[in-house]
Design a protein around this motif. Structure first.
Motif, PDB file in Angstrom:
ATOM      1  N   PHE A   1       1.101  -1.198   0.019  1.00 47.09           N
ATOM      2  CA  PHE A   1      -0.008   0.362   0.170  1.00 47.09           C
ATOM      3  C   PHE A   1       0.979   1.584   0.332  1.00 47.09           C
ATOM      4  O   PHE A   1       0.719   2.691  -0.491  1.00 47.09           O
ATOM      5  CB  PHE A   1      -1.005   0.441   1.530  1.00 47.09           C
ATOM      6  CG  PHE A   1      -1.924   1.446   1.733  1.00 47.09           C
ATOM      7  CD1 PHE A   1      -2.577   1.776   0.749  1.00 47.09           C
ATOM      8  CD2 PHE A   1      -1.275   2.504   2.348  1.00 47.09           C
ATOM      9  CE1 PHE A   1      -3.097   2.948   0.670  1.00 47.09           C
ATOM     10  CE2 PHE A   1      -1.726   3.582   2.315  1.00 47.09           C
ATOM     11  CZ  PHE A   1      -3.199   3.530   1.437  1.00 47.09           C
ATOM     12  N   TRP A   2       2.285   1.365   0.369  1.00 48.66           N
ATOM     13  CA  TRP A   2       2.403   2.424   0.813  1.00 48.66           C
ATOM     14  C   TRP A   2       4.045   2.958  -0.669  1.00 48.66           C
ATOM     15  O   TRP A   2       3.561   4.380  -0.048  1.00 48.66           O
ATOM     16  CB  TRP A   2       3.777   2.333   2.527  1.00 48.66           C
ATOM     17  CG  TRP A   2       2.370   2.608   3.315  1.00 48.66           C
ATOM     18  CD1 TRP A   2       2.450   1.555   4.165  1.00 48.66           C
ATOM     19  CD2 TRP A   2       1.344   3.283   4.163  1.00 48.66           C
ATOM     20  NE1 TRP A   2       1.585   1.899   4.916  1.00 48.66           N
ATOM     21  CE2 TRP A   2       1.491   3.241   5.106  1.00 48.66           C
ATOM     22  CE3 TRP A   2       1.911   5.091   3.690  1.00 48.66           C
ATOM     23  CZ2 TRP A   2       0.612   4.186   6.058  1.00 48.66           C
ATOM     24  CZ3 TRP A   2       1.332   5.946   4.351  1.00 48.66           C
ATOM     25  CH2 TRP A   2       0.475   5.323   5.186  1.00 48.66           C
ATOM     26  N   ALA A   3       3.579   1.718  -1.294  1.00 51.06           N
ATOM     27  CA  ALA A   3       4.167   2.068  -2.108  1.00 51.06           C
ATOM     28  C   ALA A   3       4.311   3.351  -3.400  1.00 51.06           C
ATOM     29  O   ALA A   3       2.774   3.778  -3.326  1.00 51.06           O
ATOM     30  CB  ALA A   3       4.492   1.057  -3.207  1.00 51.06           C
ATOM     31  N   GLY A   4       4.459   4.250  -3.088  1.00 49.82           N
ATOM     32  CA  GLY A   4       4.165   5.988  -4.113  1.00 49.82           C
ATOM     33  C   GLY A   4       3.084   6.764  -3.262  1.00 49.82           C
ATOM     34  O   GLY A   4       1.938   7.386  -3.623  1.00 49.82           O
ATOM     35  N   ARG A   5       3.016   5.981  -1.759  1.00 49.81           N
ATOM     36  CA  ARG A   5       1.776   6.816  -1.055  1.00 49.81           C
ATOM     37  C   ARG A   5       2.642   7.626  -0.241  1.00 49.81           C
ATOM     38  O   ARG A   5       1.572   7.802   1.103  1.00 49.81           O
ATOM     39  CB  ARG A   5       0.836   6.305  -0.727  1.00 49.81           C
ATOM     40  CG  ARG A   5      -0.434   5.817  -1.997  1.00 49.81           C
ATOM     41  CD  ARG A   5      -1.337   5.016  -1.502  1.00 49.81           C
ATOM     42  NE  ARG A   5      -1.857   4.546  -2.469  1.00 49.81           N
ATOM     43  CZ  ARG A   5      -2.398   4.288  -3.348  1.00 49.81           C
ATOM     44  NH1 ARG A   5      -1.978   2.281  -2.328  1.00 49.81           N
ATOM     45  NH2 ARG A   5      -3.584   3.771  -3.909  1.00 49.81           N
ATOM     46  N   SER A   6       4.000   7.871   0.080  1.00 49.08           N
ATOM     47  CA  SER A   6       4.705   8.195   1.436  1.00 49.08           C
ATOM     48  C   SER A   6       4.173   9.701   1.211  1.00 49.08           C
ATOM     49  O   SER A   6       4.545  10.114   2.210  1.00 49.08           O
ATOM     50  CB  SER A   6       6.351   7.465   1.043  1.00 49.08           C
ATOM     51  OG  SER A   6       6.537   8.369   0.114  1.00 49.08           O
ATOM     52  N   GLY A   7       4.028  10.261  -0.104  1.00 51.45           N
ATOM     53  CA  GLY A   7       3.811  11.238   0.356  1.00 51.45           C
ATOM     54  C   GLY A   7       2.315  11.688   1.065  1.00 51.45           C
ATOM     55  O   GLY A   7       2.338  12.864   1.557  1.00 51.45           O
ATOM     56  N   LEU A   8       1.621  10.704   1.685  1.00 56.31           N
ATOM     57  CA  LEU A   8       0.231  10.945   2.891  1.00 56.31           C
ATOM     58  C   LEU A   8       0.955  12.253   3.740  1.00 56.31           C
ATOM     59  O   LEU A   8       1.069  12.560   4.610  1.00 56.31           O
ATOM     60  CB  LEU A   8       0.078   9.912   2.976  1.00 56.31           C
ATOM     61  CG  LEU A   8      -0.741   8.983   2.430  1.00 56.31           C
ATOM     62  CD1 LEU A   8      -1.263   7.818   2.705  1.00 56.31           C
ATOM     63  CD2 LEU A   8      -2.203   9.441   2.115  1.00 56.31           C
ATOM     64  N   VAL A   9       2.658  11.829   3.947  1.00 51.01           N
ATOM     65  CA  VAL A   9       3.256  12.653   5.142  1.00 51.01           C
ATOM     66  C   VAL A   9       3.024  14.303   4.899  1.00 51.01           C
ATOM     67  O   VAL A   9       3.047  15.082   5.783  1.00 51.01           O
ATOM     68  CB  VAL A   9       5.087  12.148   5.020  1.00 51.01           C
ATOM     69  CG1 VAL A   9       5.499  12.752   4.378  1.00 51.01           C
ATOM     70  CG2 VAL A   9       5.498  12.844   6.460  1.00 51.01           C
ATOM     71  N   VAL A  10       2.885  14.577   3.475  1.00 47.33           N
ATOM     72  CA  VAL A  10       2.168  16.157   3.263  1.00 47.33           C
ATOM     73  C   VAL A  10       1.114  16.578   4.181  1.00 47.33           C
ATOM     74  O   VAL A  10       0.896  17.140   4.233  1.00 47.33           O
ATOM     75  CB  VAL A  10       2.429  16.352   2.348  1.00 47.33           C
ATOM     76  CG1 VAL A  10       2.118  17.810   1.773  1.00 47.33           C
ATOM     77  CG2 VAL A  10       3.880  16.662   1.393  1.00 47.33           C
ATOM     78  N   PRO A  11      -0.431  15.867   4.053  1.00 45.42           N
ATOM     79  CA  PRO A  11      -1.724  16.003   4.475  1.00 45.42           C
ATOM     80  C   PRO A  11      -1.422  15.289   5.440  1.00 45.42           C
ATOM     81  O   PRO A  11      -1.513  16.680   6.832  1.00 45.42           O
ATOM     82  CB  PRO A  11      -1.953  15.146   3.736  1.00 45.42           C
ATOM     83  CG  PRO A  11      -1.708  14.423   2.832  1.00 45.42           C
ATOM     84  CD  PRO A  11      -0.410  14.490   2.360  1.00 45.42           C
ATOM     85  N   ALA A  12      -0.792  14.738   6.225  1.00 41.98           N
ATOM     86  CA  ALA A  12      -0.577  14.767   7.561  1.00 41.98           C
ATOM     87  C   ALA A  12       0.032  15.729   7.945  1.00 41.98           C
ATOM     88  O   ALA A  12      -0.224  16.209   9.186  1.00 41.98           O
ATOM     89  CB  ALA A  12       0.258  13.588   8.193  1.00 41.98           C
ATOM     90  N   VAL A  13       0.886  16.023   7.704  1.00 43.02           N
ATOM     91  CA  VAL A  13       1.840  17.948   8.309  1.00 43.02           C
ATOM     92  C   VAL A  13       0.498  18.866   8.657  1.00 43.02           C
ATOM     93  O   VAL A  13       0.585  19.299   9.043  1.00 43.02           O
ATOM     94  CB  VAL A  13       3.438  18.145   7.658  1.00 43.02           C
ATOM     95  CG1 VAL A  13       3.738  19.098   7.903  1.00 43.02           C
ATOM     96  CG2 VAL A  13       3.989  17.050   7.596  1.00 43.02           C
TER      97      VAL A  13
END
Lengths: 501, 195
Positions: free
Chosen positions: B39-51
């Motif tokens: 799932f996390w492949a290519g989705r590490s960008g979720l850290v931006v909305p988390a911040v």
């Protein structure tokens, strides 16, 4: 012709030995960071920002202007020789420029770029000298709603036009705006978002944020990829970097067109000189297709001349917009605005009244900087590429130490060093995930203005929101903004359709 | 870099130029290659909305605990941060949706790495800076600065630790001489000051 008289006085102010030294330092530094891949003028200005407290304002701004213009002269050098443009504004010049170099015309390509940058910058400086005082007079009429419209214009235009995802651009903007709210509220004296930490009662230092986001964060990003990205090969550029008469004749119309395209973009906040350089490149390509013997793809001199002229023309008029309106259009301009604030100066109409010596000396220094940069770049461009011989580990180690030095020297606190590290990690994450950094910087710098003018406007109207769209200036600004957004959406849709077919 | 520039020629002139991350994702070929990433492949960008969401939450927390007087007129100190928090949450939501719909795969290297970023190099830098920040007053500028220089050089790939150490000491000493002795900046002398 009042401007000319003032400019003559400005030259007297600028042409002191000390100020000439700062021009030279700025130009050398700007060219150097421009040449080094991965470094841009925004990083150089960010690292120099802490120096401001040691220099007098005139010297500091003269140096910054040298760095700003020098970055544009230098970044095309590596783009041409190695196909690695240093910053966004050099990408358009790289296409044909690198092909010229591959075809054995590297010295000519470097000369075309340097002359183009010179022409664009010079023309822009002349325009600024005559136009900036008029702009400043216009902005003297601005009240809170006008300033709010101007800030909103800068926010939305930079974050939605430059980024490939408007959402990411806006996200970056919000982060910058939020950082700027920390500290004691200027209007009511209420402490906001400080968690009671006295270190940030005055807000989070602009210097810390700038160095973190644009310098240390950038180093982290480079480090995270340096062992994995392959290096380009450098083309040798020996030979006389002078253009033949026929080449000059070929490039001249492109320089002129590039300059004309670049000039208006200095006042339109779409994130600096990327958009105009690409537009200039595109215009030349279209014109080239109509010719009997199309040169594009084989190293067309025009495809290099136009974007170079456009890039520096934009940078020149951007300085005008910064001085006259207090409107930064790129992150480098945002840092310079921050520097003005460090000295307690507010760019805009009052600057021309209160600090005319500074303004006119700075404008005069643009002309000096252009000449110095032409001399530095035209004959010596191949020499600059020797900078690549500095081993990368030591280059980045040195930059990191300077980040620490700058922030510690201005704050004298461990707290700010830790803050620097935290914000640098944020900058790194944003870079890693393709979130543009310029909106954050512009939000951070213009945020307080946006908030105070919004609240002033609403206070004076007793909470009536229609005050924000009353008067011709805000309406014009919102109209232009809407137009820019529509054009961006259109070009994005057109591009997507082309890609799908 | 090179592919970013060749693509830029044919498509959006506004494309962010900086590095491989700016490339538009090409799901068809990368998804096949990265099918093992989960799932996390290519989705590490979720850290931006988390911040972004965390930041908005902090704004809300700050607004709630803010000591505002009763008599403050309408656009008080809470008003503008409230706008920011609302927009922040909204953008975070949109970003999450965008990333879930279209994972972002950075350009593939020839060698497969588990992570796109070289976290070991980043750790050297961050660790070095942390020691520098915490230790600057005790160790003094020369020692702390040299340590930072050495760690960064090491992290970025230098293979000569002994030579680096001497270079680092020379570098930080030169800065001390130039800025503290020359320009009069207040740099701590720390340990060495007592000698």
């Amino acid at each position: 012709m009042e401007s000319l008289g003032l400019l003559a006085e400005g030259f007297q102010g600028a042409l002191t030995p000390m100020n000439m030294l700062w021009v030279l330092v700025g130009c050398l530094l700007g060219t150097a960071v421009g040449v080094l891949p991965g470094l841009g003028s925004s990083m150089a200005v960010a690292l120099l920002l802490p120096m401001t407290f040691a220099l007098d304002p005139t010297a500091a701004f003269i140096m910054f202007a040298g760095v700003y213009f020098g970055g544009l002269f230098g970044d095309s050098t590596m783009g041409i020789l190695m196909n690695t443009p240093g910053q966004g504004s050099a990408i358009a010049s790289t296409f044909e420029g690198h092909k010229m170099a591959l075809a054995g015309r590297a010295p000519q390509a470097l000369a075309t770029a340097a002359i183009g940058a010179f022409i664009g910058g010079m023309t822009a400086s002349v325009v600024v000298v005559f136009l900036a005082p008029r702009l400043a007079e216009l902005s003297a009429l601005f009240g809170p709603q006008e300033f709010f419209a101007l800030a909103l214009f800068a926010f939305v235009a930079t974050s939605s036009v430059v980024a490939d995802s408007a959402i990411k651009g806006l996200a970056s903007l919000i982060i910058g705006l939020a950082i700027a709210t920390v500290g004691i509220d200027a209007m009511t004296g209420v402490e906001r978002f400080t968690l009671g930490a006295p270190q940030i009662f005055d807000g989070i230092s602009l210097i810390t944020v700038t160095v973190a986001i644009l310098a240390l964060g950038e180093v982290l990003h480079v480090a995270s990829r340096i062992k994995r990205d392959r290096e380009g090969e450098q083309i040798n550029a020996s030979g006389r970097p002078f253009l033949k008469r026929a080449e000059l004749k070929e490039a001249a119309p492109a320089w002129a067109r590039g300059t004309a395209i670049g000039l208006p973009f200095g006042v339109i906040p779409v994130g600096g000189s990327e958009v105009p350089t690409f537009m200039a490149y595109d215009v030349e390509r279209r014109l080239d297709r109509r010719r009997k013997d199309p040169q594009f793809g084989k190293g067309a001199i025009r495809g290099l001349a136009a974007p170079e002229a456009a890039g520096n023309a934009t940078t020149g008029t951007a300085m005008g917009a910064l001085l006259a309106l207090g409107l930064p259009v790129s992150s480098t301009a945002a840092i310079m605005l921050a520097a003005f604030q460090q000295y307690g100066l507010q760019p805009g109409p009052l600057l021309f009244e209160r600090a005319p010596d500074l303004v006119w000396a700075l404008l005069a220094s643009f002309f000096v900087a252009m000449v110095v940069l032409l001399i530095l770049n035209l004959p010596f461009a191949p020499l600059w590429s020797k900078l690549l011989l500095i081993p990368k580990p030591y280059l980045y180690a040195g930059i990191t130490v300077f980040c620490g030095l700058g922030v510690y020297a201005t704050s004298g606190r461990i707290f700010d060093l830790l803050l620097l590290l935290g914000l640098a990690l944020l900058g790194f994450l944003m870079r890693r995930h393709g979130v543009p950094l310029a909106p954050l910087m512009i939000g951070m710098v213009l945020g307080p203005l946006a908030e105070s003018s919004l609240r002033d406007a609403l206070l004076s109207s007793d909470g009536d929101w229609s005050v924000l769209v009353s008067g011709p200036i805000p309406l014009v600004l919102y109209g232009v903004l809407l137009l820019i957004i529509l054009l961006t959406v259109r070009s994005k849709v057109v591009n997507r359709m082309r890609r799908d077919v | 870099m090179s592919s970013a520039s060749t693509q830029g020629a044919s498509e959006a002139p506004w494309a962010e130029p900086s590095g491989p991350t700016a490339d538009p994702p090409r799901p068809t070929d990368t998804e096949q290659r990265r099918s093992g990433g989960g799932f996390w492949a290519g989705r590490s960008g979720l850290v931006v909305p988390a911040v972004l969401a965390a930041l908005s939450t902090y704004l809300v927390y700050g607004m709630v605990t803010m000591p505002v007087g009763e008599d403050t007129d309408f656009p008080g100190p809470r008003f503008y941060p409230m706008l920011l928090a609302i927009v922040g949450y909204l953008l975070a939501l949109l970003l999450v949706l965008e990333i879930l719909r279209k994972p972002e795969h950075p350009e593939q290297d020839e060698v497969e790495y588990r992570f796109y970023s070289d976290w070991k190099a980043v750790a050297w830098l961050v660790g070095g800076f942390l020691i520098f920040a915490v230790g600057i007053e005790f160790l003094g500028w020369i020692v702390a600065g040299a340590l930072l220089f050495w760690c960064v050089a090491r992290g970025v790939g230098s293979k000569r630790p002994i030579f680096d150490l001497s270079l680092a000491l020379v570098f930080s000493s030169l800065i001390y001489l130039g800025f503290a002795v020359g320009l009069g900046l207040n740099l701590p002398s720390g340990l060495l000051g007592g000698l």
